[in-house]
Design a protein around this motif. Structure first.
Motif, short mmCIF file in Angstrom:
data_model
loop_
_atom_site.label_atom_id
_atom_site.label_comp_id
_atom_site.label_asym_id
_atom_site.label_seq_id
_atom_site.Cartn_x
_atom_site.Cartn_y
_atom_site.Cartn_z
N HIS A 15 12.18 40.90 5.56
CA HIS A 15 11.06 40.73 6.49
C HIS A 15 9.82 40.22 5.75
O HIS A 15 9.13 39.31 6.22
N GLU A 16 9.55 40.82 4.60
CA GLU A 16 8.37 40.43 3.82
C GLU A 16 8.43 38.96 3.42
O GLU A 16 7.46 38.22 3.58
N ALA A 17 9.57 38.53 2.89
CA ALA A 17 9.71 37.15 2.45
C ALA A 17 9.60 36.18 3.62
O ALA A 17 9.02 35.09 3.48
N CYS A 18 10.13 36.57 4.77
CA CYS A 18 10.07 35.71 5.95
C CYS A 18 8.64 35.61 6.49
O CYS A 18 8.21 34.53 6.92
N LEU A 19 7.94 36.70 6.48
CA LEU A 19 6.55 36.69 6.93
C LEU A 19 5.69 35.74 6.10
O LEU A 19 4.83 35.03 6.62
N GLU A 20 5.94 35.71 4.80
CA GLU A 20 5.13 34.90 3.89
C GLU A 20 5.67 33.48 3.71
O GLU A 20 5.04 32.66 3.08
N GLY A 21 6.86 33.22 4.25
CA GLY A 21 7.40 31.87 4.18
C GLY A 21 8.03 31.48 2.86
O GLY A 21 8.11 30.29 2.54
N HIS A 22 8.51 32.45 2.10
CA HIS A 22 9.11 32.17 0.78
C HIS A 22 10.60 31.88 0.96
O HIS A 22 11.45 32.77 0.79
N VAL A 23 10.94 30.64 1.28
CA VAL A 23 12.31 30.31 1.66
C VAL A 23 13.30 30.52 0.51
O VAL A 23 14.45 30.94 0.74
N SER A 24 12.89 30.25 -0.72
CA SER A 24 13.81 30.43 -1.85
C SER A 24 14.18 31.90 -2.02
O SER A 24 15.33 32.24 -2.33
N ILE A 25 13.22 32.79 -1.78
CA ILE A 25 13.50 34.22 -1.89
C ILE A 25 14.31 34.71 -0.70
O ILE A 25 15.20 35.56 -0.84
N VAL A 26 14.04 34.16 0.48
CA VAL A 26 14.85 34.48 1.66
C VAL A 26 16.31 34.14 1.38
O VAL A 26 17.22 34.95 1.61
N SER A 27 16.55 32.93 0.86
CA SER A 27 17.91 32.51 0.53
C SER A 27 18.54 33.43 -0.50
O SER A 27 19.71 33.81 -0.39
N LEU A 28 17.77 33.81 -1.51
CA LEU A 28 18.27 34.69 -2.56
C LEU A 28 18.65 36.06 -2.01
O LEU A 28 19.71 36.61 -2.32
N LEU A 29 17.80 36.63 -1.18
CA LEU A 29 18.08 37.94 -0.58
C LEU A 29 19.35 37.89 0.27
O LEU A 29 20.17 38.81 0.23
N LEU A 30 19.51 36.82 1.01
CA LEU A 30 20.71 36.67 1.84
C LEU A 30 21.96 36.55 0.97
O LEU A 30 23.02 37.10 1.30
N GLN A 31 21.85 35.86 -0.15
CA GLN A 31 22.98 35.74 -1.08
C GLN A 31 23.38 37.10 -1.63
O GLN A 31 24.55 37.34 -1.92
N PHE A 32 22.40 37.99 -1.79
CA PHE A 32 22.67 39.32 -2.34
C PHE A 32 22.98 40.34 -1.23
O PHE A 32 22.97 41.53 -1.48
N GLY A 33 23.25 39.85 -0.03
CA GLY A 33 23.74 40.74 1.02
C GLY A 33 22.76 41.23 2.04
O GLY A 33 23.09 42.11 2.85
N ALA A 34 21.53 40.71 2.05
CA ALA A 34 20.57 41.11 3.08
C ALA A 34 21.09 40.69 4.46
O ALA A 34 21.67 39.61 4.61
#
Length: 234
Positions: free
Chosen positions: A45-64
């Protein structure tokens, strides 16, 4: 994974700041991407709110979970849409985020989107349907791009969720097509996105078999670097 008084971990803070390297290190050492703070928010949620797409992708890769809900049942897609973060929205959709998820106000991501974001979502959904289309031979657009060596079209197909393991009517995957025709860059991108290096095609041929048979030396080397098994028999 230690939480502060508000329930936030180090991963929350670095995801919010956009510190990719710190987030990556934390997750490699076991940071839990599913932890919620006292308001039910996750690091995603935090990464999406701030628009950090690379971190969003990383979190999803790690199972978010792309459809994880906060206390008010907002999903990460609700947050990204409301903040107008186009790339984050597309990343979430690629990983299966639902446009129909309702929060406690009965709002869906589509209903809270402004006109611009609604168009982004509709365009993405339309493109995602197009990449699944098959011709009379069962070939998808990804097959066709791999066969032609059209790297731009191949990347477009991957962006919209093309199935890397899908087989045409003859049993070939897109990786077989790219290897057979010696398209090095296409082979590389398919492998980078998770294509099965030892996938079986017609007569149980592997992509390595096709590349060797057709004397595509650079493609052979690339497949070997990705662990292709030289002992597999057709």
């Amino acid at each position: 994974n230690v939480q502060d008084r508000s329930g936030r971990t180090h991963l929350f803070r670095y995801a919010s700041r956009g510190d990719y390297e710190a987030c990556q290190k934390l997750m490699e050492f076991g940071a839990d991407v599913t932890i919620k703070d006292n308001a039910g928010w996750t690091a995603l949620h935090e990464a999406c709110l701030e628009g950090h797409v690379s971190i969003v992708s990383l979190l999803l890769q790690f199972g978010a979970d792309p459809n994880v809900t906060a206390e008010n049942s907002d999903t990460p897609l609700h947050d990204a849409v409301q903040r107008g973060h186009k790339e984050v929205v597309e990343c979430l959709l690629l990983h299966g985020a639902s446009i129909d998820a309702e929060n406690t106000e009965n709002e869906t991501p589509l209903s809270v989107a402004d006109e611009t974001m609604q168009k982004v979502i509709q365009d993405w959904l339309q493109a995602a349907e197009e990449v699944l289309e098959r011709d009379q031979y069962g070939k998808t657009r990804l097959h066709q791009a791999s066969e032609r060596g059209d790297l731009n079209e191949l990347r477009r197909c991957l962006k919209y969720g093309a199935d890397l393991q899908y087989r045409d009517d003859a049993g070939w995957t897109s990786l077989h097509e790219a290897a057979l025709n010696g398209h090095y860059d296409c082979v590389r991108d398919l492998l980078l996105h998770g294509a099965d290096v030892d996938s079986r095609g017609h007569d149980e041929d592997t992509p390595l078999y096709e590349a060797v048979w057709n004397k595509h030396h650079n493609v052979v080397k690339l497949l070997l670097q990705y662990g292709a098994d030289v002992r597999k028999r057709n």
